[in-house]
Every structure is written in C-alpha cells, then in structure tokens.
Design a protein around this motif. Structure first.
Motif, PDB file in Angstrom:
ATOM      1  N   ARG A  92      33.034  28.754  15.557  1.00  0.00           N
ATOM      2  CA  ARG A  92      33.488  27.370  15.759  1.00  0.00           C
ATOM      3  C   ARG A  92      33.581  26.645  14.417  1.00  0.00           C
ATOM      4  N   ALA A  93      32.581  26.851  13.569  1.00  0.00           N
ATOM      5  CA  ALA A  93      32.607  26.203  12.253  1.00  0.00           C
ATOM      6  C   ALA A  93      33.799  26.660  11.422  1.00  0.00           C
ATOM      7  N   ALA A  94      34.279  27.884  11.686  1.00  0.00           N
ATOM      8  CA  ALA A  94      35.422  28.415  10.950  1.00  0.00           C
ATOM      9  C   ALA A  94      36.755  28.070  11.610  1.00  0.00           C
ATOM     10  N   GLY A  95      36.721  27.327  12.713  1.00  0.00           N
ATOM     11  CA  GLY A  95      37.955  26.908  13.361  1.00  0.00           C
ATOM     12  C   GLY A  95      38.525  27.897  14.351  1.00  0.00           C
ATOM     13  N   TYR A  96      37.677  28.781  14.882  1.00  0.00           N
ATOM     14  CA  TYR A  96      38.121  29.755  15.875  1.00  0.00           C
ATOM     15  C   TYR A  96      37.479  29.467  17.232  1.00  0.00           C
ATOM     16  N   ARG A  97      38.158  29.890  18.300  1.00  0.00           N
ATOM     17  CA  ARG A  97      37.572  29.884  19.638  1.00  0.00           C
ATOM     18  C   ARG A  97      36.984  31.257  19.918  1.00  0.00           C
ATOM     19  N   LEU A  98      35.956  31.300  20.771  1.00  0.00           N
ATOM     20  CA  LEU A  98      35.299  32.561  21.105  1.00  0.00           C
ATOM     21  C   LEU A  98      35.629  32.956  22.539  1.00  0.00           C
ATOM     22  N   LEU A  99      36.162  34.156  22.702  1.00  0.00           N
ATOM     23  CA  LEU A  99      36.418  34.739  24.016  1.00  0.00           C
ATOM     24  C   LEU A  99      35.321  35.757  24.314  1.00  0.00           C
ATOM     25  N   LEU A 100      34.826  35.792  25.550  1.00  0.00           N
ATOM     26  CA  LEU A 100      33.751  36.697  25.933  1.00  0.00           C
ATOM     27  C   LEU A 100      34.274  37.761  26.897  1.00  0.00           C
ATOM     28  N   HIS A 101      33.847  38.992  26.681  1.00  0.00           N
ATOM     29  CA  HIS A 101      34.228  40.117  27.532  1.00  0.00           C
ATOM     30  C   HIS A 101      32.964  40.889  27.869  1.00  0.00           C
ATOM     31  N   SER A 102      32.531  40.833  29.122  1.00  0.00           N
ATOM     32  CA  SER A 102      31.362  41.585  29.573  1.00  0.00           C
ATOM     33  C   SER A 102      31.848  42.933  30.101  1.00  0.00           C
ATOM     34  N   THR A 103      31.508  44.016  29.392  1.00  0.00           N
ATOM     35  CA  THR A 103      32.089  45.330  29.683  1.00  0.00           C
ATOM     36  C   THR A 103      31.320  46.131  30.723  1.00  0.00           C
ATOM     37  N   GLY A 104      30.103  45.694  31.068  1.00  0.00           N
ATOM     38  CA  GLY A 104      29.285  46.498  31.974  1.00  0.00           C
ATOM     39  C   GLY A 104      28.863  47.814  31.354  1.00  0.00           C
ATOM     40  N   ALA A 105      28.875  47.885  30.012  1.00  0.00           N
ATOM     41  CA  ALA A 105      28.544  49.112  29.276  1.00  0.00           C
ATOM     42  C   ALA A 105      29.470  50.267  29.643  1.00  0.00           C
ATOM     43  N   ASP A 106      30.667  49.947  30.129  1.00  0.00           N
ATOM     44  CA  ASP A 106      31.658  50.954  30.510  1.00  0.00           C
ATOM     45  C   ASP A 106      32.521  51.268  29.281  1.00  0.00           C
ATOM     46  N   PRO A 107      32.475  52.508  28.775  1.00  0.00           N
ATOM     47  CA  PRO A 107      33.285  52.845  27.600  1.00  0.00           C
ATOM     48  C   PRO A 107      34.768  52.541  27.787  1.00  0.00           C
ATOM     49  N   ALA A 108      35.278  52.700  29.001  1.00  0.00           N
ATOM     50  CA  ALA A 108      36.694  52.418  29.248  1.00  0.00           C
ATOM     51  C   ALA A 108      37.011  50.946  29.007  1.00  0.00           C
ATOM     52  N   GLU A 109      36.082  50.070  29.385  1.00  0.00           N
ATOM     53  CA  GLU A 109      36.280  48.633  29.157  1.00  0.00           C
ATOM     54  C   GLU A 109      36.220  48.310  27.662  1.00  0.00           C
ATOM     55  N   GLU A 110      35.322  48.972  26.961  1.00  0.00           N
ATOM     56  CA  GLU A 110      35.220  48.746  25.517  1.00  0.00           C
ATOM     57  C   GLU A 110      36.476  49.228  24.790  1.00  0.00           C
ATOM     58  N   LEU A 111      36.988  50.379  25.202  1.00  0.00           N
ATOM     59  CA  LEU A 111      38.226  50.891  24.603  1.00  0.00           C
ATOM     60  C   LEU A 111      39.397  49.972  24.907  1.00  0.00           C
ATOM     61  N   ALA A 112      39.407  49.404  26.125  1.00  0.00           N
ATOM     62  CA  ALA A 112      40.467  48.465  26.487  1.00  0.00           C
ATOM     63  C   ALA A 112      40.412  47.225  25.603  1.00  0.00           C
ATOM     64  N   ALA A 113      39.203  46.760  25.287  1.00  0.00           N
ATOM     65  CA  ALA A 113      39.064  45.589  24.406  1.00  0.00           C
ATOM     66  C   ALA A 113      39.594  45.898  23.013  1.00  0.00           C
ATOM     67  N   LEU A 114      39.354  47.115  22.535  1.00  0.00           N
ATOM     68  CA  LEU A 114      39.869  47.511  21.226  1.00  0.00           C
ATOM     69  C   LEU A 114      41.398  47.585  21.233  1.00  0.00           C
ATOM     70  N   ARG A 115      41.949  48.183  22.282  1.00  0.00           N
ATOM     71  CA  ARG A 115      43.404  48.336  22.345  1.00  0.00           C
ATOM     72  C   ARG A 115      44.107  46.999  22.537  1.00  0.00           C
ATOM     73  N   ALA A 116      43.415  46.059  23.198  1.00  0.00           N
ATOM     74  CA  ALA A 116      44.025  44.752  23.455  1.00  0.00           C
ATOM     75  C   ALA A 116      44.280  43.962  22.185  1.00  0.00           C
ATOM     76  N   LEU A 117      43.645  44.354  21.084  1.00  0.00           N
ATOM     77  CA  LEU A 117      43.888  43.650  19.825  1.00  0.00           C
ATOM     78  C   LEU A 117      45.354  43.751  19.404  1.00  0.00           C
ATOM     79  N   ALA A 118      46.027  44.791  19.843  1.00  0.00           N
ATOM     80  CA  ALA A 118      47.441  44.945  19.501  1.00  0.00           C
ATOM     81  C   ALA A 118      48.305  43.870  20.165  1.00  0.00           C
ATOM     82  N   ASP A 119      47.792  43.246  21.236  1.00  0.00           N
ATOM     83  CA  ASP A 119      48.556  42.198  21.928  1.00  0.00           C
ATOM     84  C   ASP A 119      48.490  40.857  21.215  1.00  0.00           C
ATOM     85  N   ARG A 120      47.587  40.742  20.226  1.00  0.00           N
ATOM     86  CA  ARG A 120      47.480  39.557  19.374  1.00  0.00           C
ATOM     87  C   ARG A 120      46.995  38.316  20.124  1.00  0.00           C
TER      88      ARG A 120
END
Length: 350
Positions: A92-120
């Motif tokens: 917040r101090a740097a001027g960004y908003r924070l999005l939260l993603h609770s993955t349930g410790a599921d590797p597939a969800e974590e990989l999806a979060a990594l791949r979603a970075l390509a969507d900008r």
C-alpha cells in the motif's frame, strides 16, 4: 449528476455530458492531452459522473496494473493472516493493491497463480507453497512477471526468496524441553512430504541427538497442519506410547488440538505433559495455559517478501537474486512450566 444506479459511466456518456467527441474523451483519459477547454470539460464530466479508470485497461496501456498477488495455502491460518498484514502495509505504501489467493495448499492452484501472471491482471506474485514440485520450478523459471517465494527454492531458480530456519527452530524446542527435564518427547507433525513437515522432523531429530536422547519412531505422528488432526494425533500417541511427557507440535493449530486432547484425557499441562507449538501466532497467548511456541518470524518474512517484490518491480534492469533467511526464537510461556515471557535463540542455547 452521476450515472444511473448500477451503471458505470462510459466514454460515450462522458462525451455526451461534456459535449465533445468520443475521440476527444479517449485522448484526455489516456493522458494524450487536447485543447485546454476540451481537457477541462472532459475531466469535469468524468468527475461528475463518477468515472473510475479500468485497471486492466490501464495495464494494457501503461504496462502495469498496480496490483500484486499473495498466494497462500490457507487464509484461515493465523500465520498467513500475520503475513497479509505486513505485506499489505508495504504494498500500500508503494501504491499497489493487494490481491489474495488462498490455494488450499493445492499445487495446481499455485501453478495457476503463476501462469495467471501472463494475463497481466497482477504485476507480481508472492507465493508461499508448502510443497515445491518440478512443475513449480519450471513455472518459476519462466514466469511472466516478478515472483518472490516465501520458502526455500533451489539456487538455480532465478527468483527472490525469504525462508524460515524451521530446522533450527524445532531443535530449539526440543532442547528447551530436555532442559526442563522431559525425556519422552513426541512429535505431532503435518504431512511428511511438505517442506515445513520435513524441516520440523529434521530439527526434532537433531535436537534429540544434540541432547543425547535416542530417536524412537513410535513417538512421531504425521497428520495435517490443523487442530482436528492435532487432537486426533495426540490421543493416538498418548494411547499407544506410555510415558510421554512432552509434545512438540509442528504448528500452533496442532498444539491447540493437542491441548484439547490432553484435557480430555485428564492430563495436566505442564505437570504431566509439556507442549510446544510453532509460529507464535495470536493463538499461543490465547490458549490455556499460554503456549510456548517457536517464532519463525511470519510478519518479518511477509515484510521482506513484499519489499523484495516492490524493489524488483521498481528496478531497472535485472538486479541479483536475493536469498534471505529469518532466524527463529523460542517464546516461553506456561505450557512448559517455565518462566513466561522469556525468549531464547539458537546462539543463546549453544
């Protein structure tokens, strides 16, 4: 005059309200300027209609969404709540908003979060996995945006990381229990195939070895990192193994369940069985008796991870990869029968 309830103002509605063309509105809203009177009318109309620029449109136009994501295993775990608080302060101090993603410790969800970075939709990611698979390493190596891992990653993976020294933390707990006169120390752990589970187990064994005590596999139980599993594991261990006089629990949630099991079986804490948890969450002080716990610096890890991510987002070029470690400390409370409020580090106990 604002837009009708439930409708967002558009370039067309702003153009009608300002009495100019949609092309003029588009130029002004994109920061490309125009005649001074046109710019003034468009801005006034946009303000009056309550126009809010679309974040995705801004990201496509300027290369940044001014949003970052924190992907964590369990948003209900006090450890990750503590991390969120500190991460939020930094971004917040740097001027960004924070999005939260609770993955349930599921590797597939974590990989999806990594791949979603390509969507900008997000400029960067703080990832906190409890398992790191080959697929994780592949995605991290080719990530479309900066990533900081809270945890350990191999040296060859080019991402910043902040880790806790869980092995040393577990050793601290065992050595403290032995110093308090305990000799049959059980381990209530999470899954063995997770990074924290494996680290707690190594530290437990190392603590026993340093203190000259044998490792009895019967004293170790693997389950989940939650209170229900902790209670079940404690009941099972106490029923199977005679003479247990201490329980080292792999996190505070497991310890809460263990305390419940001890009360249910008529055992006094700490007179009959001492208990130590890990993470030093708010739960530790809320328990009765208050819980001795290994502080792995959850807030500090969150702060450092956020600062690394913001620094990389703001940097020009490719700064060197940072590998940071937060050292543990033992916070002693009544569940061990020791002086409450004291702390100990590995250096002090060596």
């Amino acid at each position: 005059m604002h837009s009708r309830p439930g409708t967002a103002p558009t370039i067309e509605t702003i153009a009608r309200h300002a009495g100019v063309s949609t092309a003029s509105v588009s130029r002004v809203l994109r920061g490309l300027g125009g005649r001074p009177d046109t710019v003034a009318r468009v801005r006034a109309a946009a303000t009056e209609l309550g126009y809010v620029p679309n974040a995705m449109a801004r990201s496509l136009r300027g290369g940044q969404s001014r949003q970052v994501t924190f992907a964590m295993p369990d948003i209900g775990n006090p450890v990750y709540i503590a991390m969120v608080r500190r991460i939020q302060q930094v971004v917040r101090a740097a001027g960004y908003r924070l999005l939260l993603h609770s993955t349930g410790a599921d590797p597939a969800e974590e990989l999806a979060a990594l791949r979603a970075l390509a969507d900008r939709h997000s400029d960067g990611l703080i990832l906190c996995p409890i398992r790191v698979t080959p697929a994780h390493l592949e995605e991290l190596a080719r990530s479309a945006a900066p990533v900081v891992v809270i945890g350990s990653v191999p040296e060859e993976v080019p991402v910043d990381s902040v880790r806790a020294d869980s092995v040393t933390g577990a050793e601290l707990a065992v050595r403290h229990l032995v110093a308090a006169g305990r000799r049959r120390i059980g381990l209530l752990n999470g899954p063995a195939d997770t990074v924290p589970g494996a680290a707690r187990h190594r530290g437990y064994e190392r603590g026993l070895e340093v203190c000259g005590l044998p490792h009895d596999p019967a004293l170790t139980s693997f389950g989940r990192f939650d209170a229900v599993s902790g209670e079940a594991a404690a009941r099972d261990l106490l029923a199977r193994v005679p003479g247990v006089d201490a329980l080292f629990c792999a996190n505070d949630l497991i310890a809460v369940g263990a305390l419940r099991a001890l009360r249910g079986t008529g055992r006094d804490v700490p007179a009959d069985v001492a208990v130590v948890g890990v993470d030093n969450t708010d739960l530790a002080e809320a328990c009765w008796p208050p819980l001795t716990s290994v502080d792995l610096g959850s807030q500090e890890r969150g702060r450092l991870a956020a600062e690394l991510l913001i620094a990389r987002l703001d940097a020009s070029g490719r700064p060197p990869v940072s590998r940071l470690a937060v050292q543990p400390r033992l916070v002693v409370r009544g569940s061990c029968g020791s002086t409450a409020g004291t702390t100990a580090t590995h250096k002090e106990m060596s």
